[in-house]
Design a protein around this motif. Structure first.
Motif, short mmCIF file in Angstrom:
data_model
loop_
_atom_site.label_atom_id
_atom_site.label_comp_id
_atom_site.label_asym_id
_atom_site.label_seq_id
_atom_site.Cartn_x
_atom_site.Cartn_y
_atom_site.Cartn_z
N SER A 83 0.96 -1.16 -0.01
CA SER A 83 0.21 -0.07 0.18
C SER A 83 0.66 1.38 0.02
N GLY A 84 0.56 2.11 -0.98
CA GLY A 84 1.16 3.48 -1.09
C GLY A 84 2.65 3.40 -1.78
N SER A 85 2.83 2.19 -2.57
CA SER A 85 4.29 2.07 -2.97
C SER A 85 4.33 2.77 -4.41
N LEU A 86 3.43 3.13 -4.79
CA LEU A 86 3.38 4.01 -6.13
C LEU A 86 3.39 5.73 -5.86
N GLY A 87 3.42 5.85 -4.49
CA GLY A 87 3.83 7.41 -4.14
C GLY A 87 2.39 8.29 -4.63
N ILE A 88 2.89 9.32 -5.07
CA ILE A 88 2.04 10.41 -5.26
C ILE A 88 1.16 10.06 -6.66
N LEU A 89 1.67 9.26 -7.54
CA LEU A 89 0.82 8.95 -8.65
C LEU A 89 -0.57 8.26 -8.06
N PRO B 102 4.92 18.87 -6.86
CA PRO B 102 5.20 18.76 -8.38
C PRO B 102 5.57 17.23 -8.48
N LEU B 103 5.21 16.91 -9.99
CA LEU B 103 5.29 15.47 -10.48
C LEU B 103 6.90 15.26 -10.75
N LEU B 104 7.43 16.36 -11.53
CA LEU B 104 8.74 16.19 -11.83
C LEU B 104 9.74 17.15 -11.34
N ASP B 105 11.01 16.87 -11.37
CA ASP B 105 11.98 17.94 -11.04
C ASP B 105 13.17 17.49 -11.94
N LEU B 106 13.20 18.29 -12.95
CA LEU B 106 14.06 18.14 -14.13
C LEU B 106 15.05 19.05 -14.39
N ALA C 265 3.47 19.72 -20.33
CA ALA C 265 3.11 18.42 -21.20
C ALA C 265 3.90 17.28 -21.00
N LEU C 266 5.25 17.41 -20.48
CA LEU C 266 5.73 16.02 -20.03
C LEU C 266 5.01 15.50 -18.91
N ALA C 267 4.52 16.14 -18.04
CA ALA C 267 3.90 15.67 -16.79
C ALA C 267 2.60 14.84 -17.32
N MET C 268 1.99 15.37 -18.33
CA MET C 268 0.76 14.44 -18.77
C MET C 268 1.04 13.10 -18.87
N GLU C 269 2.10 12.74 -19.29
CA GLU C 269 2.38 11.31 -19.50
C GLU C 269 2.22 10.60 -18.31
N LEU C 270 2.76 11.33 -17.16
CA LEU C 270 2.84 10.57 -15.93
C LEU C 270 1.14 10.57 -15.15
N ILE C 271 0.57 11.62 -15.65
CA ILE C 271 -0.92 11.58 -15.24
C ILE C 271 -1.68 10.65 -16.08
N ASP C 272 -1.37 10.48 -17.18
CA ASP C 272 -2.06 9.31 -18.02
C ASP C 272 -1.68 7.94 -17.28
N ALA C 273 -0.51 7.88 -16.82
CA ALA C 273 -0.02 6.49 -16.29
C ALA C 273 -0.98 6.34 -14.77
N ALA C 274 -1.13 7.54 -14.10
CA ALA C 274 -1.98 7.48 -12.83
C ALA C 274 -3.24 6.94 -13.04
N THR C 275 -3.77 7.19 -14.35
CA THR C 275 -5.18 6.78 -14.63
C THR C 275 -5.19 5.21 -14.81
N ARG C 276 -4.18 4.79 -15.32
CA ARG C 276 -3.92 3.14 -15.59
C ARG C 276 -3.55 2.56 -14.15
N ILE C 277 -2.67 2.91 -13.50
CA ILE C 277 -2.61 2.43 -12.27
C ILE C 277 -3.79 2.29 -11.42
N LEU C 278 -4.52 3.05 -11.48
CA LEU C 278 -5.65 2.92 -10.66
C LEU C 278 -6.93 1.91 -11.19
N ILE C 279 -6.87 1.75 -12.28
CA ILE C 279 -8.18 0.93 -12.93
C ILE C 279 -7.20 -0.62 -13.31
N GLU C 280 -6.19 -0.48 -13.64
CA GLU C 280 -5.60 -1.54 -14.20
C GLU C 280 -4.79 -2.67 -13.47
N ILE C 281 -4.18 -2.17 -12.26
CA ILE C 281 -3.73 -2.94 -11.27
C ILE C 281 -4.44 -3.65 -10.68
N LYS C 282 -4.55 -5.02 -10.65
CA LYS C 282 -5.86 -5.75 -9.90
C LYS C 282 -5.56 -5.66 -8.36
#
Length: 352
Positions: free
Chosen positions: A33-39, A309-313, A324-341
Motif C-alpha cells: 500500500s502506498g508504494s506508487l507514491g504520489i501517482l 510537483p510531479l517532476l523535478d528535471l 506537457a511532459l507531466a501529462m504522460e505521468l498523469i496518464d499513467a496514474a489513470t492506468r495504475i488506478l484501474i488496471e492494477i488488480k
C-alpha cells in the motif's frame, strides 16, 4: 453578474464518494500500500473529478499564453521583447520545445495573445485576446488598470469556452511566453509569501549578477510604489502582474468550472494558478503541478498552493514544457488506478 463571478460560482467540488472508492481500490491493489507514491493520489483525484474509476484522458491541450512587459525597461531580462512575437510564430509552426514534448504526450498546443507588443494578422491560428500591447512598467506605476486585469482573466475563461465549442477537453496544460515575465511572477509570490525579493528572485533567461540585482531592485521598487493588496488578487495582478498571467488565471478558473483538470507548468503558469486560487479557492481541487522549476520563487508558490510537483528535471523554460511532459505521468496514474488488480481480483485473501 460578470463572466468572472459567474464562472467562479459554477465551480463544484469533485465527487468525494468516487474519490474515496479510488483510494480504497488503491489500498487493496496487489502491491504494498502506498508504494506508487504520489501517482496514487493523482489517480484518485482524477477519479473524483470525472466521477469514474476508469478515467481516459483522450483530448489533451496545452494553452501557451503570451504577453510583453513594461518592466523590461529596467533591464531585467537577457533578451529583448522582440523575441516574444518571434516565438509565437515558432509555436504555430510546431517548432518550439513545448511542441515537441506535447506531441510526445499526445497533446495539442494552442497559443493565446493576451498582450504581445505587436499586431498579428487576424488569420494567424492563435487565440486573439490582446488586452493591450504589453503592460506598463510596474517599477514606475501599476502594470495595468483594474479593468484590464479583469479583462485578461475573462479572456482566459473565454479561451476555455471556445475550446469546448469544438470538442471536449479532458486535461488542460498551461504555459507561457513573454520576455521578462519571471519578474512580475516573482513580484506576485513576494506579495503572498512575505519573503524578501532577494530570497525569491531567480535569473530568468540567464541574467548575470548585475542583471539579477537590477531585477531585485525593480521588483522591490514596484512593490513599495504600488502596495498590492494580498486580500485582493485582482489588485495584485493589476499592480505587478502581466496580461498572460491574468489569462492563465482565467484558464484555471474556467477549467475548474467545467470539471477539467489543469496541469500547470513553471513559475509563470503557477503565478496565474495562484491568482486563480486566491479568487476561487475551489479551483485548487482541479490543479496539478507539472514540475518544480529551477526558478527559486516557484517552490514557494507550490508550497502556498499545497501542490506537490510531479517532476523535478531542473527545467526553467516555460512554454508549457513541464506541463506537457507531466501529462504522460498523469496518464499513467489513470492506468495504475484501474488496471492494477486488487488482491481479491487475483485470489489473494487478507494480504494487507
Amino acid at each position: 453578474m460578470n463572466l468572472l463571478e459567474k464562472t467562479i460560482q459554477n465551480i463544484k467540488a469533485p465527487d468525494k464518494e468516487v474519490y474515496e472508492a479510488a483510494k480504497e481500490r488503491l489500498r487493496n491493489q496487489a502491491r504494498p500500500s502506498g508504494s506508487l507514491g504520489i501517482l496514487e493520489d493523482v489517480g484518485a483525484r482524477l477519479a473524483g473529478i470525472f466521477s469514474t474509476l476508469d478515467v481516459k484522458l483522450a483530448n489533451k491541450v496545452v494553452i501557451t499564453c503570451a504577453g510583453d512587459h513594461g518592466i523590461c525597461e529596467e533591464g531585467v531580462s537577457l533578451f529583448p521583447s522582440d523575441v516574444t512575437p518571434q516565438m509565437i510564430y515558432n509555436f504555430v509552426k510546431w517548432g518550439a520545445s513545448v511542441n515537441v514534448l506535447a506531441r510526445h504526450a499526445g497533446a495539442e498546443v494552442k497559443v493565446a495573445d493576451l498582450g504581445v507588443a505587436c499586431d498579428f494578422d487576424p488569420s494567424l491560428p492563435i487565440f486573439h485576446k490582446k488586452v493591450r500591447k504589453g503592460t506598463s512598467n510596474f517599477a514606475r506605476g501599476p502594470a495595468m488598470t483594474r479593468d484590464e486585469a479583469k479583462k485578461s482573466i475573462e479572456a482566459g475563461i473565454e479561451i476555455v469556452e471556445e475550446l469546448l465549442q469544438n470538442e471536449p477537453v479532458h486535461i488542460l496544460g498551461t504555459g507561457d511566453m513573454g520576455i521578462g515575465n519571471t519578474t512580475p511572477s516573482t513580484a506576485i509570490i513576494a506579495v503572498y509569501s512575505k519573503l524578501s525579493v532577494a530570497e525569491l528572485a531567480g535569473r530568468g533567461t540567464g541574467v548575470d549578477d548585475d542583471g539579477l540585482k537590477r531585477k531585485i531592485t525593480a521588483i522591490e521598487k514596484g512593490l513599495a510604489l504600488n502596495n498590492p493588496d494580498p486580500n485582493d488578487p485582482i489588485d495584485v495582478l493589476s499592480k505587478v502582474g502581466g496580461f498572460e498571467i491574468g489569462g492563465l488565471a482565467g484558464l484555471v478558473i474556467a477549467a475548474a468550472a467545467y470539471g477539467i483538470p489543469v496541469v500547470c507548468d513553471g513559475l509563470i503558469s503557477t503565478a496565474g494558478a495562484l491568482i486563480a486560487c486566491e479568487l476561487a479557492p475551489a479551483a485548487r481541487n482541479y490543479l496539478f503541478a507539472g514540475h518544480n522549476s529551477v526558478e527559486v520563487g516557484h517552490a514557494f508558490m507550490l508550497k502556498h498552493l499545497e501542490l506537490y510537483p510531479l517532476l523535478d528535471l531542473k527545467f526553467r523554460l516555460g512554454e508549457g514544457t513541464g506541463a506537457a511532459l507531466a501529462m504522460e505521468l498523469i496518464d499513467a496514474a489513470t492506468r495504475i488506478l484501474i488496471e492494477i488488480k486488487t488482491f481479491e481480483e487475483v485470489g489473494i485473501q487478507d494480504a494487507q
